[in-house]
Structures are given as structure tokens and as C-alpha cells.
Design a protein around this motif. Structure first.
Motif, PDB file in Angstrom:
ATOM      1  N   ILE A 350      37.951  87.503 -32.413  1.00  0.00           N
ATOM      2  CA  ILE A 350      37.896  86.184 -33.043  1.00  0.00           C
ATOM      3  C   ILE A 350      38.414  85.081 -32.119  1.00  0.00           C
ATOM      4  N   PRO A 351      39.493  85.278 -31.361  1.00  0.00           N
ATOM      5  CA  PRO A 351      39.923  84.187 -30.476  1.00  0.00           C
ATOM      6  C   PRO A 351      38.838  83.721 -29.511  1.00  0.00           C
ATOM      7  N   VAL A 352      38.153  84.651 -28.853  1.00  0.00           N
ATOM      8  CA  VAL A 352      37.145  84.240 -27.875  1.00  0.00           C
ATOM      9  C   VAL A 352      35.874  83.759 -28.566  1.00  0.00           C
ATOM     10  N   ILE A 383      44.986  79.779 -32.239  1.00  0.00           N
ATOM     11  CA  ILE A 383      43.603  79.329 -32.035  1.00  0.00           C
ATOM     12  C   ILE A 383      43.470  77.861 -32.400  1.00  0.00           C
ATOM     13  N   VAL A 384      44.021  77.487 -33.550  1.00  0.00           N
ATOM     14  CA  VAL A 384      43.936  76.099 -33.997  1.00  0.00           C
ATOM     15  C   VAL A 384      44.603  75.171 -32.992  1.00  0.00           C
ATOM     16  N   GLU A 385      45.789  75.559 -32.520  1.00  0.00           N
ATOM     17  CA  GLU A 385      46.515  74.726 -31.552  1.00  0.00           C
ATOM     18  C   GLU A 385      45.768  74.646 -30.225  1.00  0.00           C
ATOM     19  N   GLY A 386      45.279  75.783 -29.739  1.00  0.00           N
ATOM     20  CA  GLY A 386      44.604  75.796 -28.451  1.00  0.00           C
ATOM     21  C   GLY A 386      43.315  74.994 -28.453  1.00  0.00           C
ATOM     22  N   LEU A 387      42.513  75.135 -29.518  1.00  0.00           N
ATOM     23  CA  LEU A 387      41.278  74.364 -29.590  1.00  0.00           C
ATOM     24  C   LEU A 387      41.575  72.876 -29.732  1.00  0.00           C
ATOM     25  N   GLY A 388      42.684  72.559 -30.383  1.00  0.00           N
ATOM     26  CA  GLY A 388      43.080  71.154 -30.482  1.00  0.00           C
ATOM     27  C   GLY A 388      43.311  70.530 -29.121  1.00  0.00           C
ATOM     28  N   LYS A 389      43.831  71.313 -28.166  1.00  0.00           N
ATOM     29  CA  LYS A 389      44.039  70.803 -26.812  1.00  0.00           C
ATOM     30  C   LYS A 389      42.715  70.461 -26.141  1.00  0.00           C
ATOM     31  N   LEU A 415      45.148  70.873 -18.519  1.00  0.00           N
ATOM     32  CA  LEU A 415      45.501  71.672 -19.694  1.00  0.00           C
ATOM     33  C   LEU A 415      46.431  72.821 -19.328  1.00  0.00           C
ATOM     34  N   ALA A 416      47.371  73.082 -20.242  1.00  0.00           N
ATOM     35  CA  ALA A 416      48.288  74.208 -20.094  1.00  0.00           C
ATOM     36  C   ALA A 416      48.322  74.973 -21.411  1.00  0.00           C
ATOM     37  N   PHE A 417      48.187  76.285 -21.323  1.00  0.00           N
ATOM     38  CA  PHE A 417      48.215  77.138 -22.502  1.00  0.00           C
ATOM     39  C   PHE A 417      49.345  78.157 -22.368  1.00  0.00           C
ATOM     40  N   ASP A 418      49.833  78.615 -23.511  1.00  0.00           N
ATOM     41  CA  ASP A 418      50.826  79.684 -23.556  1.00  0.00           C
ATOM     42  C   ASP A 418      50.163  80.878 -24.229  1.00  0.00           C
TER      43      ASP A 418
END
Length: 464
Positions: A350-352, A383-389, A415-418
Motif C-alpha cells: 500500500i505505501p508504494v 503515507i499521509v504525511e509523506g504525500l503531503g510533502k 525533500l527529506a523523509f524519515d
């Protein structure tokens, strides 16, 4: 030396083996650069993680020596190897040129597992600890199970409750998370269990205990989960009756040694497939992948999104069908709806798939994905936070995930992700960099070692 560099050839040992843990995960930030060229050619992804775990655990339970090949060499599978060593199995496997593990495992058979000298550390592996509960339930030993910080937050009561109904005991009483101790018994009673969730881990734990129980044990699920256990057990001499959403074993059976060849992991293949779908000009073949229908739901979703993806069966590995997944980039993707009954066949992807949906026209909805909240981390929130970026509007409504796609999406610079120590998130956010126009930085990208240690090398090789 890292855990993944340690030799695996071992003799019998009753000492618990600490396994790779995200408690000690690196804080390093990795820069992911855009690929210079499209992805082209063929790739073989590592062995299936679910099948690899079962090949190790079932071989350890068997009488005699089993030969395993194609086993995934990852932190999670090494947790299972460490666990069965601690319980008395002899493991002698070696790393092959393709990165897989091949060798022999001598099981404890009718003698049962040995009492370990300490707690068994399952690292970050939910499959290891949950299946171990079913492995240990029929034996008169008490074993403490623990794991890293992430695993200690994940729910365990769903496994303990039905095993308690069969006669096993857990301490502390009513424990919902690790660490916990299980005390087994040779007087297990069979149960007929209506599972509240579709979970191959839960189903397998109950079936493994039921093989040694008095009577016939059945598990009924609200939707079909992965059936690797049902396919593999007959090879070890254990008869299983199954249909979509239900499985049964009769007690009094025993395991005998078996040869297991592990095909490529569909979950790992999904990240390669999505990379090719997102990178213009790409066209790849992913070879020797398990084509088990319970595992390739992501293919059906990509098809509905308009991706150029096809599946070609080429043979089998034991009872597991396998073949080639071919993917090419297309300019236009469209949103789709993914129903709750499909989620068990694609929950790890689901994430990808959400990242692909971010590029599609329209609003994609994944229904009934509340299980994402109790994975290695809260994947739904991540997922919600990352797509928001990325500038994509995504939100959770109850247990449903909604994503408003942006055709022609271009990720902003800087962009930076954790990864939050989650291998699926690490791979997902890396595709933003690999398939985009700007580099991205990912904190703890090395979490990929849990399931696909060579992920970056394979992606970059396909782009040469």
C-alpha cells in the motif's frame, strides 16, 4: 561487522541469539539521486520473505535434515534463523553469489525444541515472533519472546488469545505486547476459530499448534489471507484442508524433512514494478517471482490504474507458482478504488501503491486499511504525511485512505523523509528520488535490509 555480514553456518546451540534490531539502527541520512536513465532489462528480486521464514521454521520442526535454497538473507529472516538455533535446530546455510542463503537445517522433530538459556530476541520480525508462538505452544517449555522497540509496540494479543483457548499460557496474563513468555503444553485442545482479521500470521500460528492438538483445528477468516503455510505443509508430511478463507489440520501429525526452493518475493517486486511505472522510458522484466494469487493484488491494482503490466507464468517452486512480471512506463495513470476484500493480498504494498496513486488522475481510495496503523510503524499516518510533502492531498477517513492524484506531479526540491525504521517506507520514499527530478534525503534508508538489502544496487543497475 553488521548482522547481515555474519556467517550463518552454525552448529547446535541452546543460547538465544540477539538479532538485528532497529533499536541500534543507524541515524544516518542517505541522499537518493534521480536516475540518469530509464530502468531497462531484467532483474531477480530476493527470495520471498514469508516463504523464507516458513522454510526455516518448518525445517526446524521436522524430523531429519531439510535442504533450503533461495532463502532471503535479510535481518528478519536471520531473526528466524537465530530463534530456531536457540531452540536446538542445527542450521548450516551459506550465502550464494546471488545473495540468497542455501544449505541444510536439521530439525528437533519428535524430541521437541530445547529450553533456551535466555530470551529469544526476534528483532523487528513480526512473522518470527507470531509464528514462534504456534511452534512453542505444544511443548512443555517456557520461552520469553522479545524484540526491538518497534516490535515491542506491535499487537500480540491477537495471537495469544486463541493459543490460550487451546491450552498454552502467557505471562504476564493478558499481555498485549512484547516482551512476554509462553508456556506450552503437550495437552493442547483443538479449536474452531473465527478470526476477526485476515492474517496469515495468526492463521499459521493456530494451525502449527493444531498439528499437535487433540482433534481437528479450523481457522475461518473474513477474507482470504496468504496461503503459503497451506501450500508448504504437505511437503513436510502434514495434511491440510483449505479453501479461500478457511483452513483445517487434524492433530497427531508429525513433520518430516523436506526440500524447499524459495521463489522471488512479490512484495519486493512491487517496488521495482512501481519504479518502472513512474520513470519515463522504463521497461523491465522481474523474473522468478511468486505468482501466488494471494500475493499479487498489487498487479491488479496497477492494471486498473492503467499501468502497462503483465504476468507470465513460467513454472513453480514446490507448490508455489512463479513467473515473470513485466512493466513499462505509460504517460497517463488513473485513480481506482481498492476494496477491503483485496487488502490482504497487497497490504505490504500500500505505501508504494499510494505513491503511484499520487501521480494518477482522480481520487484513489484504499478501503479498510486500519491494519497499517500497527505495522512496523503507523504506515497510514506516514503515507499521509509523506504525500503531503509532495503537495498531494491525502487523508484517512476512518480506516479508509484517500489520495487526490496530481497528474504530471513533480516533487519539489529539498525533500527529506524519515523511514521511521520501516523498510517499506524507506523503499517508497526512495522512489521519489530515483524516479523524480530532484534528490531526496531519507533518514535510516538502511531499514531496507529487513526485506531487500540490495534494493538500491538493483535499481541503479537497471538504470545503467
Amino acid at each position: 561487522m553488521s548482522t547481515n555480514d555474519q556467517p550463518v553456518s552454525t552448529a547446535r546451540s541452546d543460547a538465544a541469539v540477539p538479532c538485528a534490531s532497529s533499536d541500534a539502527a543507524t541515524e544516518q541520512t542517505t541522499l537518493i539521486e534521480p536516475l540518469a536513465r530509464p530502468l531497462t532489462g531484467a532483474v531477480r528480486v530476493p527470495g520471498d520473505k514469508s516463504i523464507s521464514h516458513r522454510s526455516v521454521l518448518f525445517s526446524a520442526m521436522a524430523e531429519g535434515t531439510s535442504h533450503v535454497s533461495g532463502v532471503l538473507d535479510s535481518a528478519d529472516v536471520r531473526s528466524s534463523i537465530g530463534a530456531v538455533r536457540a531452540l536446538g535446530a542445527e542450521v548450516n546455510v551459506e550465502k550464494q553469489p546471488d545473495g540468497s542463503l542455501t544449505g541444510d537445517i536439521r530439525g528437533w522433530g519428535s524430541a521437541g525444541p530445547s529450553q533456551p538459556t535466555g530470551a529469544i530476541d526476534c528483532g523487528n520480525s513480526g512473522t518470527t515472533v507470531r509464528l514462534l508462538m504456534g511452534v512453542l505452544a505444544p511443548w512443555d517449555i517456557t520461552v520469553e519472546l522479545t524484540g526491538d522497540a518497534s516490535l515491542r509496540r506491535r499487537p500480540m494479543r491477537r495471537i495469544a488469545a486463541p493459543l490460550e483457548m487451546m491450552g498454552a499460557r502467557f505471562a504476564p496474563e493478558g499481555a498485549t505486547t512484547l516482551p512476554l513468555s509462553i508456556s506450552g503444553t503437550r495437552d493442547l485442545a483443538a479449536i474452531s476459530y473465527d478470526s476477526p482479521i485476515a492474517s496469515a500470521q495468526l492463521k499459521t500460528a493456530i494451525l502449527l499448534a493444531g498439528i499437535f492438538a487433540s482433534g481437528t483445528t479450523g481457522v475461518y477468516e473474513p477474507a482470504p489471507s496468504r496461503n503459503h503455510t497451506e501450500l508448504m505443509l504437505p511437503g513436510f508430511g502434514v495434511a491440510v484442508e483449505s479453501a479461500p478463507g478457511e483452513a483445517f489440520v487434524r492433530g497427531g501429525q508429525s513433520f518430516h524433512a523436506c526440500d524447499v526452493d524459495v521463489p522471488g518475493d512479490p512484495s519486493s517486486a512491487a517496488f521495482m514494478a512501481c519504479a518502472a511505472a513512474l520513470r519515463p522510458g522504463s521497461s523491465i522484466d522481474i523474473e522468478n517471482v511468486s505468482l501466488n494469487e494471494a500475493r499479487i493484488g498489487f498487479v491488479r491494482v496497477l492494471e486498473r490504474m492503467g499501468a502497462a503490466i503483465s504476468v507470465k507464468p513460467t513454472g513453480s517452486a514446490g507448490e508455489e507458482p512463479c513467473g515473470t512480471i513485466s512493466v513499462s512506463h505509460v504517460e497517463h495513470l488513473r485513480a481506482c478504488e481498492v476494496m477491503g476484500r483485496e487488502i490482504a493480498s497487497l497490504v505490504d504494498e500500500i505505501p508504494v501503491l499510494a505513491l503511484v496513486a499520487a501521480h494518477a488522475e482522480g481520487t484513489t481510495v484504499f478501503h479498510e486499511v486500519g491494519e497499517l496503523r500497527v505495522k512496523e510503524t503507523d504506515r497510514l499516518a506516514a503515507i499521509v504525511e509523506g504525500l503531503g510533502k509532495l503537495g498531494v492531498h491525502a487523508w484517512a477517513e476512518g480506516d479508509d485512505l484517500h489520495i487526490e492524484g496530481v497528474p504530471g506531479l513533480v516533487a519539489p526540491a529539498g525533500l527529506a523523509f524519515d523511514s521511521l525504521g520501516d523498510h517499506r517506507l524507506a523503499m517508497t520514499w526512495s522512489l521519489v528520488g530515483f524516479t523524480g527530478t530532484h534528490p531526496v534525503s531519507i533518514r535510516d534508508f538502511e531499514a531496507v535490509r529487513v526485506s531487500y538489502p540490495g534494493f538500491r544496487a538493483d535499481i541503479e543497475r537497471l538504470a545503467k
